[in-house]
Design a protein around this motif. Structure first.
Motif, PDB file in Angstrom:
ATOM      1  N   GLN A   1       0.836  -1.203   0.000  1.00 10.77           N
ATOM      2  CA  GLN A   1       0.000   0.000   0.000  1.00 10.77           C
ATOM      3  C   GLN A   1       0.868   1.249   0.000  1.00 10.77           C
ATOM      4  N   ASN A   2       0.442   2.238  -0.779  1.00 11.70           N
ATOM      5  CA  ASN A   2       1.181   3.493  -0.883  1.00 11.70           C
ATOM      6  C   ASN A   2       0.189   4.653  -0.748  1.00 11.70           C
ATOM      7  N   PRO A   3       0.225   5.414   0.352  1.00  9.89           N
ATOM      8  CA  PRO A   3      -0.739   6.507   0.554  1.00  9.89           C
ATOM      9  C   PRO A   3      -0.389   7.783  -0.204  1.00  9.89           C
ATOM     10  N   GLN A   4       0.780   7.834  -0.817  1.00 14.25           N
ATOM     11  CA  GLN A   4       1.269   9.079  -1.388  1.00 14.25           C
ATOM     12  C   GLN A   4       1.142   9.168  -2.904  1.00 14.25           C
ATOM     13  N   LYS A   5       1.492   8.106  -3.621  1.00 15.36           N
ATOM     14  CA  LYS A   5       1.600   8.228  -5.078  1.00 15.36           C
ATOM     15  C   LYS A   5       1.287   6.900  -5.763  1.00 15.36           C
ATOM     16  N   MET A   6       1.208   6.935  -7.072  1.00 17.21           N
ATOM     17  CA  MET A   6       1.017   5.723  -7.853  1.00 17.21           C
ATOM     18  C   MET A   6       2.296   4.893  -7.882  1.00 17.21           C
ATOM     19  N   PHE A   7       2.140   3.606  -8.123  1.00 15.56           N
ATOM     20  CA  PHE A   7       3.297   2.726  -8.248  1.00 15.56           C
ATOM     21  C   PHE A   7       3.889   2.851  -9.649  1.00 15.56           C
ATOM     22  N   THR A   8       5.191   2.761  -9.720  1.00 22.89           N
ATOM     23  CA  THR A   8       5.851   2.785 -11.029  1.00 22.89           C
ATOM     24  C   THR A   8       5.833   1.380 -11.626  1.00 22.89           C
ATOM     25  N   ARG A   9       6.105   1.293 -12.901  1.00 19.49           N
ATOM     26  CA  ARG A   9       6.146   0.005 -13.577  1.00 19.49           C
ATOM     27  C   ARG A   9       7.210  -0.893 -12.966  1.00 19.49           C
ATOM     28  N   SER A  10       8.359  -0.337 -12.639  1.00 18.26           N
ATOM     29  CA  SER A  10       9.441  -1.144 -12.058  1.00 18.26           C
ATOM     30  C   SER A  10       9.042  -1.694 -10.699  1.00 18.26           C
ATOM     31  N   GLU A  11       8.253  -0.920  -9.933  1.00 22.36           N
ATOM     32  CA  GLU A  11       7.810  -1.393  -8.619  1.00 22.36           C
ATOM     33  C   GLU A  11       6.831  -2.560  -8.739  1.00 22.36           C
ATOM     34  N   THR A  12       5.941  -2.502  -9.733  1.00 21.19           N
ATOM     35  CA  THR A  12       5.001  -3.617  -9.913  1.00 21.19           C
ATOM     36  C   THR A  12       5.712  -4.863 -10.439  1.00 21.19           C
ATOM     37  N   VAL A  13       6.760  -4.667 -11.249  1.00 20.77           N
ATOM     38  CA  VAL A  13       7.545  -5.806 -11.729  1.00 20.77           C
ATOM     39  C   VAL A  13       8.241  -6.496 -10.559  1.00 20.77           C
ATOM     40  N   ILE A  14       8.768  -5.685  -9.641  1.00 20.90           N
ATOM     41  CA  ILE A  14       9.414  -6.252  -8.444  1.00 20.90           C
ATOM     42  C   ILE A  14       8.395  -7.042  -7.626  1.00 20.90           C
ATOM     43  N   GLN A  15       7.171  -6.501  -7.526  1.00 18.79           N
ATOM     44  CA  GLN A  15       6.145  -7.216  -6.774  1.00 18.79           C
ATOM     45  C   GLN A  15       5.763  -8.524  -7.460  1.00 18.79           C
ATOM     46  N   ASP A  16       5.756  -8.532  -8.798  1.00 18.02           N
ATOM     47  CA  ASP A  16       5.519  -9.790  -9.533  1.00 18.02           C
ATOM     48  C   ASP A  16       6.561 -10.831  -9.137  1.00 18.02           C
ATOM     49  N   GLU A  17       7.823 -10.398  -9.079  1.00 20.12           N
ATOM     50  CA  GLU A  17       8.910 -11.319  -8.722  1.00 20.12           C
ATOM     51  C   GLU A  17       8.757 -11.817  -7.290  1.00 20.12           C
ATOM     52  N   LEU A  18       8.366 -10.915  -6.377  1.00 17.41           N
ATOM     53  CA  LEU A  18       8.153 -11.318  -4.989  1.00 17.41           C
ATOM     54  C   LEU A  18       7.011 -12.331  -4.892  1.00 17.41           C
ATOM     55  N   GLY A  19       5.977 -12.131  -5.711  1.00 18.17           N
ATOM     56  CA  GLY A  19       4.864 -13.077  -5.736  1.00 18.17           C
ATOM     57  C   GLY A  19       5.318 -14.458  -6.180  1.00 18.17           C
ATOM     58  N   ASP A  20       6.210 -14.492  -7.183  1.00 17.97           N
ATOM     59  CA  ASP A  20       6.752 -15.777  -7.648  1.00 17.97           C
ATOM     60  C   ASP A  20       7.511 -16.474  -6.522  1.00 17.97           C
ATOM     61  N   ILE A  21       8.278 -15.695  -5.763  1.00 14.17           N
ATOM     62  CA  ILE A  21       9.057 -16.257  -4.653  1.00 14.17           C
ATOM     63  C   ILE A  21       8.138 -16.833  -3.584  1.00 14.17           C
ATOM     64  N   VAL A  22       7.079 -16.089  -3.242  1.00 15.33           N
ATOM     65  CA  VAL A  22       6.129 -16.566  -2.227  1.00 15.33           C
ATOM     66  C   VAL A  22       5.455 -17.853  -2.685  1.00 15.33           C
ATOM     67  N   GLU A  23       5.048 -17.931  -3.962  1.00 19.12           N
ATOM     68  CA  GLU A  23       4.403 -19.138  -4.479  1.00 19.12           C
ATOM     69  C   GLU A  23       5.348 -20.328  -4.455  1.00 19.12           C
ATOM     70  N   ARG A  24       6.633 -20.082  -4.764  1.00 23.63           N
ATOM     71  CA  ARG A  24       7.613 -21.182  -4.708  1.00 23.63           C
ATOM     72  C   ARG A  24       7.798 -21.639  -3.270  1.00 23.63           C
ATOM     73  N   TRP A  25       7.772 -20.692  -2.329  1.00 29.02           N
ATOM     74  CA  TRP A  25       7.906 -21.051  -0.910  1.00 29.02           C
ATOM     75  C   TRP A  25       6.714 -21.892  -0.467  1.00 29.02           C
ATOM     76  N   ILE A  26       5.492 -21.512  -0.898  1.00 30.91           N
ATOM     77  CA  ILE A  26       4.297 -22.290  -0.558  1.00 30.91           C
ATOM     78  C   ILE A  26       4.429 -23.713  -1.110  1.00 30.91           C
ATOM     79  N   GLU A  27       4.892 -23.824  -2.357  1.00 29.53           N
ATOM     80  CA  GLU A  27       5.071 -25.137  -2.987  1.00 29.53           C
ATOM     81  C   GLU A  27       6.089 -25.977  -2.217  1.00 29.53           C
ATOM     82  N   PHE A  28       7.216 -25.364  -1.875  1.00 34.14           N
ATOM     83  CA  PHE A  28       8.263 -26.076  -1.138  1.00 34.14           C
ATOM     84  C   PHE A  28       7.750 -26.528   0.224  1.00 34.14           C
TER      85      PHE A  28
END
Length: 220
Positions: free
Chosen positions: A43-70
């Motif tokens: 969550q960001n109360p100040q501004k919109m997310f940049t494209r690079s920030e959402t890409v990083i979140q995509d990568e973090l999501g992949d990591i979390v899903e791999r952790w769930i699988e493991f």
């Protein structure tokens, strides 16, 4: 989140939503084996997310899903190995009719040939849990830590021996370890005596024969 039509869509791309009290949040849906399991939210109360920030979140999501699988795989392996450990410790006997039903639900038929591999005590202590996933990746079997030994119970009927033996031998060479192997057996309730045979055979392994069969081991 539940009010957003995208919140449970099988979409692994981060999307941005507005927050009622101001600001925005970036949301990444999390899935495991085709089922929705939750969200990764920033969550960001100040501004919109940049494209690079959402890409990083995509990568973090992949990591979390791999952790769930493991984590799930580890839980399943512990459950399966635990059943065989109870048989070794004789906490479960033939009177417990659920055992074969449980094994068959895991793909192990009563009539399948099985064999036990045992690592020497010194190798079991030295390598610890390092071998667990490596062994289970080689063949259809379960790793059991019993006493001072590491045992690998293999379902021979569900394993391609032409592939397993060379890869297993290479693993032993790479880890400078030795093991004994029992004769094949069908009755899972005879597991303890066959693991004991493999344990005795392991003490006779050498760099010239890293997998020692009981037929050539001098039994006491």
């Amino acid at each position: 989140l539940n009010e957003d039509s995208r919140s449970r869509a099988n979409n692994r791309t981060t999307y941005v939503t507005k927050v009622s009290h101001g600001g925005v949040r970036a949301v990444r849906n999390l899935f495991f084996r085709g089922s929705h399991r939750g969200w990764l939210v920033c969550q960001n109360p100040q501004k919109m997310f940049t494209r690079s920030e959402t890409v990083i979140q995509d990568e973090l999501g992949d990591i979390v899903e791999r952790w769930i699988e493991f984590h799930q795989e580890q839980s399943e392996l512990i459950e399966k190995s635990g059943l065989l450990l109870h048989i070794l410790e004789e906490n479960i006997t033939r009177k417990d009719s659920f055992v074969n039903q449980r094994l068959e639900s895991l793909g192990w038929r009563q009539t399948d040939n099985k064999c036990g591999y045992a690592f020497r005590e010194e190798d079991s202590e030295r390598l610890g849990h390092i071998l667990d996933r490596k062994l289970e990746a080689l063949g259809t079997g379960f790793v059991i830590h019993y006493g001072k030994n590491l045992f690998f119970v293999l379902n021979c009927a569900a394993t391609d021996s032409a592939t397993f033996i060379p890869e297993f031998s290479l693993l032993l060479k790479q880890t400078n370890s030795f093991c004994g192997v029992s004769p094949a057996f069908e009755d899972i309730f005879e597991l303890k005596q066959y693991c004991e045979i493999a344990r005795i055979a392991a003490d006779y392994g050498s760099i010239h024969q890293r997998i020692k069969e009981i037929e050539t081991a001098a039994l006491p």
